[in-house]
Design an enzyme around this catalytic site. Structure first.
Site, mmCIF file in Angstrom:
data_model
loop_
_atom_site.group_PDB
_atom_site.id
_atom_site.type_symbol
_atom_site.label_atom_id
_atom_site.label_comp_id
_atom_site.label_asym_id
_atom_site.label_seq_id
_atom_site.Cartn_x
_atom_site.Cartn_y
_atom_site.Cartn_z
ATOM 1 N N CYS A 2 57.793 65.351 166.172
ATOM 2 C CA CYS A 2 57.654 66.470 167.166
ATOM 3 C C CYS A 2 58.776 66.876 167.853
ATOM 4 O O CYS A 2 59.523 66.075 168.491
ATOM 5 C CB CYS A 2 56.378 66.380 168.200
ATOM 6 S SG CYS A 2 54.809 66.031 167.477
ATOM 7 N N ARG A 27 62.489 67.317 163.421
ATOM 8 C CA ARG A 27 61.700 66.220 164.088
ATOM 9 C C ARG A 27 60.086 66.437 163.600
ATOM 10 O O ARG A 27 59.210 65.802 163.853
ATOM 11 C CB ARG A 27 61.529 66.386 165.331
ATOM 12 C CG ARG A 27 62.945 66.191 166.099
ATOM 13 C CD ARG A 27 62.954 66.233 167.522
ATOM 14 N NE ARG A 27 62.457 64.916 167.845
ATOM 15 C CZ ARG A 27 62.851 63.816 168.253
ATOM 16 N NH1 ARG A 27 64.223 63.555 168.270
ATOM 17 N NH2 ARG A 27 62.110 62.870 168.716
ATOM 18 N N TRP A 74 54.697 67.250 164.245
ATOM 19 C CA TRP A 74 54.391 66.347 163.050
ATOM 20 C C TRP A 74 53.145 65.879 163.277
ATOM 21 O O TRP A 74 52.916 65.141 164.394
ATOM 22 C CB TRP A 74 55.546 65.182 163.036
ATOM 23 C CG TRP A 74 55.322 64.523 161.728
ATOM 24 C CD1 TRP A 74 55.991 64.899 160.491
ATOM 25 C CD2 TRP A 74 54.609 63.274 161.505
ATOM 26 N NE1 TRP A 74 55.428 63.762 159.726
ATOM 27 C CE2 TRP A 74 54.854 62.889 160.138
ATOM 28 C CE3 TRP A 74 54.143 62.394 162.460
ATOM 29 C CZ2 TRP A 74 54.483 61.618 159.768
ATOM 30 C CZ3 TRP A 74 53.292 61.262 161.937
ATOM 31 C CH2 TRP A 74 53.542 60.817 160.640
ATOM 32 N N ASN A 100 54.599 64.833 172.628
ATOM 33 C CA ASN A 100 55.054 64.000 171.486
ATOM 34 C C ASN A 100 54.728 62.816 171.440
ATOM 35 O O ASN A 100 54.770 62.248 172.638
ATOM 36 C CB ASN A 100 56.532 64.166 171.354
ATOM 37 C CG ASN A 100 57.230 63.223 170.243
ATOM 38 O OD1 ASN A 100 56.504 63.006 169.392
ATOM 39 N ND2 ASN A 100 58.348 62.847 170.740
ATOM 40 N N GLY A 101 54.062 62.026 170.357
ATOM 41 C CA GLY A 101 53.531 60.820 170.687
ATOM 42 C C GLY A 101 52.146 60.614 170.393
ATOM 43 O O GLY A 101 51.516 61.490 169.681
ATOM 44 N N GLU A 480 67.669 52.215 147.812
ATOM 45 C CA GLU A 480 68.263 53.628 148.534
ATOM 46 C C GLU A 480 68.104 54.842 147.586
ATOM 47 O O GLU A 480 67.784 55.923 147.983
ATOM 48 C CB GLU A 480 69.358 53.363 149.171
ATOM 49 C CG GLU A 480 70.082 54.632 150.081
ATOM 50 C CD GLU A 480 69.190 55.057 151.135
ATOM 51 O OE1 GLU A 480 68.229 54.575 151.557
ATOM 52 O OE2 GLU A 480 69.493 56.197 151.632
ATOM 53 N N LYS A 484 65.587 58.034 148.168
ATOM 54 C CA LYS A 484 66.289 59.573 148.338
ATOM 55 C C LYS A 484 65.365 60.320 147.391
ATOM 56 O O LYS A 484 65.120 61.642 147.653
ATOM 57 C CB LYS A 484 67.597 59.687 148.048
ATOM 58 C CG LYS A 484 68.580 58.969 149.133
ATOM 59 C CD LYS A 484 68.838 59.880 150.116
ATOM 60 C CE LYS A 484 68.008 59.541 151.545
ATOM 61 N NZ LYS A 484 68.360 58.453 152.441
ATOM 62 N N GLU A 487 61.552 60.952 148.253
ATOM 63 C CA GLU A 487 61.338 61.787 149.579
ATOM 64 C C GLU A 487 61.673 63.246 149.348
ATOM 65 O O GLU A 487 61.263 64.118 150.070
ATOM 66 C CB GLU A 487 62.034 60.936 150.744
ATOM 67 C CG GLU A 487 63.528 61.125 151.082
ATOM 68 C CD GLU A 487 64.034 60.654 152.320
ATOM 69 O OE1 GLU A 487 64.964 60.018 152.289
ATOM 70 O OE2 GLU A 487 63.275 60.777 153.285
ATOM 71 N N HIS A 503 60.403 40.621 134.280
ATOM 72 C CA HIS A 503 59.164 39.853 134.764
ATOM 73 C C HIS A 503 58.106 40.879 135.096
ATOM 74 O O HIS A 503 57.107 40.748 135.785
ATOM 75 C CB HIS A 503 59.854 39.159 135.914
ATOM 76 C CG HIS A 503 60.487 38.011 136.125
ATOM 77 N ND1 HIS A 503 60.208 36.892 135.377
ATOM 78 C CD2 HIS A 503 61.837 38.149 136.374
ATOM 79 C CE1 HIS A 503 61.509 36.057 135.331
ATOM 80 N NE2 HIS A 503 62.447 36.847 135.894
ATOM 81 N N LYS A 606 62.205 63.791 160.872
ATOM 82 C CA LYS A 606 63.304 62.871 160.971
ATOM 83 C C LYS A 606 63.309 61.667 161.913
ATOM 84 O O LYS A 606 63.630 60.554 161.455
ATOM 85 C CB LYS A 606 64.459 63.711 161.650
ATOM 86 C CG LYS A 606 65.892 63.115 161.695
ATOM 87 C CD LYS A 606 66.446 63.073 160.472
ATOM 88 C CE LYS A 606 67.868 62.461 160.508
ATOM 89 N NZ LYS A 606 68.116 61.945 159.415
#
Ligand code: M6R
Length: 611
Positions: A2, A27, A74, A100-101, A480, A484, A487, A503, A606
């Site tokens: 948010c 965000r 968000w 936000n939260g 990594e 990438k 997402e 394995h 983000k």
């Protein structure tokens, strides 16, 4: 999670608030909304989806007023719908709040309000705040104070009232909020990028504080009602740093910025004698000599940066170093004491999982060093020491330059520790430092040879799965690379330690399965190199299409590569700074080819300010 903007000044608020939201959209982008106050009237408009949807609505409205708040969401509680979009209003429509939260005790508060006859207009946890403020009545700051004292959880709140034009009240607990100090106008926002085009003078708030802005004043009080003072600071980057600068996507710009920001990370931190000078790290040499164990805690890409640097830190300092997902750290009761150094890595400095991990470390008396990109954010504020990565604003949700600068900053910490503890001589440190200083030019060189990688990405865009393998520092690089791709391209991608394939995971290989292989330098660590070359042959024998990232001059691996990406020769421990870059380009181009939003991938945000 948010984005929040508030404005009190002499100009029309709507444009300023919407411009701020545009900069904060990274965000969260499930819905957006604004509330504007004008001469005793409050107008609120909100819409599900990206900010562009709200802008279409606003185009048909003439909303006037010099005071306003705005929110880009968000979703946590309640789906991403119009009704759950912020702002939320009191029943009489005269108070608007954005949040936000997560308000953890919202169920009890909602039940209490419902019993009192309030009908809720949304499924969110946030709406209770609008009704509670209205129930308090009177001055907005005092009402906010009384309400905050009842809330549990993490929150940034902004409120406006039709009865108090020219006033915006904000509150924060464990969630970001900064003040922008203008001339005849003031701003509130989740981060400075929202108001940077208007002012570079900012005020940092502490936890559990309430701030009231008018065009000419900024007043801060604590949740205990006592006057408090924020910390003034100057933002040392300007609006252009937060613009796309001619690139189609922020991510592409941020990938391209990597040579420059890496140089910034190193700048001034290396003396002419080749020593590491980390004066800003507020830990004494004695503190560092006392360290007998290191934990790195972080999430996502920052966690991968920690995994990469563990190898160098242990090798250079001979101190045991463990890397943990911040979200898991405190639950397993790690063994920490005064001689433990906990390194918390975070681009945003607001990741709640990392904040909770560092708080746990502090309760156990460990020292905490933050590696952070965002000046004045919660993680550096709550740490004993900080080393800023100086990456500049990273807007794309997928982290790129943050990763490289985090790795470089951790290397500096490792070298500093080795130097202070007398494990490495100055000339040894100087030799590594010289290699580090050569990295920006090498990254530049990688970037100039990326066209074949973009072509490859276009070819691979239909692949249902892409695997990544590596050994030693190449293993976290593989993780990594896979993150990438997941997402951004929304396809199945997984990173494996190359030796683990046999394995189990090798069963995933089918005819044509793309496998990106990170090959270590054959110089110096030939055993490592030869093992990875064998692993490449194993997957190829089972039908994989091998996409090999190897260093220039490595001819031994060429015969096993269906696609070969050469990067400049780099010492093994520093190699992730160059081998990661083609994977960033691959993921961005694949997402673009598939028609996805490269900067704002679905379901993500983000800055993850909830646990
Ligand atoms: O702001 P932080 O570095 O603490 O963020 C941690 C992760 O959420 C972040 O690295 C995330 O994994 C990336 N956006 C992925 O590209």
């Amino acid at each position: 999670m948010c984005g929040i903007v508030g404005y009190a000044g002499g100009r029309q608020a709507l444009g300023i608030v919407v411009d701020g939201l545009r900069r904060l959209e990274y965000r969260g982008y499930d819905s957006a909304g604004v509330a504007i106050v004008d001469e005793g009237e409050l107008t609120a408009l909100k819409k599900a989806g990206k900010l562009a949807n709200l802008e279409k609505v606003l185009a048909d409205e003439a909303v006037k007023g010099v005071t306003g708040i705005g929110h880009t969401r968000w979703a946590t509680h309640g789906g991403p719908t119009d009704r759950n979009a912020h702002p939320h209003l009191s029943v009489d429509g005269r108070i608007a709040i954005i949040h936000n939260g997560i308000i953890e005790n919202f169920s009890a508060l909602r039940a209490e309000l419902t019993a009192g006859g309030i009908e809720f207009a949304s499924d969110t946890d946030s709406e209770v705040v609008a009704h509670l403020i209205a129930a308090q009545g009177g001055d907005l700051t005092q009402a906010m104070l009384a309400v905050c004292q009842r809330l549990e959880g993490a929150f940034t709140l902004l409120a406006v009232s039709a009865d108090q034009p020219g006033v915006v009240v904000g509150a924060r607990r464990n969630s970001p909020l900064v003040v922008g100090r203008g001339k005849g106008e003031n701003f509130l926002a989740s981060d400075v990028s929202a108001f940077i085009e208007h002012t570079r003078e900012a005020v940092e708030l502490g936890q559990d504080q309430i701030v009231t802005i008018t065009p000419d004043s900024i007043d801060v009080i604590g949740f205990d009602g006592k006057a408090a003072v924020g910390r003034d600071y100057h933002v040392d980057w300007d609006a252009s740093a937060a613009e796309k600068g001619g690139y189609d996507w922020f991510m592409l710009k941020e990938i391209a910025e990597q040579p420059g920001v890496l140089a910034d990370t190193l700048r001034g931190r290396l003396t002419e004698a080749g020593e590491i000078a980390l004066d800003e790290v507020r830990l004494t040499d004695q503190d560092l000599r006392d360290v007998d164990k290191i934990f790195i805690v972080a999430c996502g890409t920052a966690y991968h940066a920690g995994l990469v640097t563990k190898y160098a830190i242990e090798h250079w300092t001979r101190i045991p170093c463990e890397v943990e997902l911040a979200s898991e750290f405190r639950y397993r009761d790690p063994v920490l004491d005064r001689s433990t150094l906990v390194i918390a890595i975070s681009q945003s400095g607001e990741t709640m999982d990392t904040i909770m991990a560092l708080r746990h470390a502090k309760t156990q008396k460990a020292r905490v060093l933050a590696i952070c990109n965002t000046n004045g954010s919660t993680i550096p504020r709550e740490s004993d020491a900080v080393l800023y990565t100086r990456g500049g604003p990273e807007v794309a949700v997928a982290s790129t330059k943050a990763f490289l600068t985090q790795v470089a900053a951790c290397y500096l910490v490792g070298l500093h520790l080795a130097q202070v503890r007398g494990i490495k001589f100055t000339d040894e440190v100087a030799a590594i430092v010289a290699e580090l200083q050569a990295i920006p030019a090498k990254v530049e060189q990688v970037l100039s040879t990326m066209e074949p990688v973009r072509e490859l990405a276009r070819e691979l865009a239909g692949a249902p799965t892409v695997l990544f393998i590596g050994r030693h520092v190449g293993y976290p690089v593989a993780l990594e690379g896979a993150l990438k791709l997941k997402e951004l391209a929304y396809i199945h991608a997984e990173g494996f330690a190359a030796g683990e394939l046999k394995h189990g995971p090798i069963a995933l290989i089918d005819q044509g399965t793309p496998v990106v292989c990170v090959v270590p330098s054959p110089r110096g660590r030939s055993i490592l190199h030869d093992k990875v070359v064998s692993n490449i042959q194993e997957v190829r024998a089972r039908g994989a299409r091998t996409i090999v990232i190897a260093e220039e001059g490595d001819e031994a691996v060429a015969q096993f590569a269906d696609d070969l990406i050469y990067v400049p020769q780099t010492p093994t421990l520093l190699a992730p700074l160059v081998t990661t870059v083609p994977m960033q380009v691959l993921a961005a181009e694949m997402a673009h080819t598939l028609g996805h939003d490269v900067d704002q991938p679905r379901n993500l945000a983000k800055s993850v300010t909830v646990e």
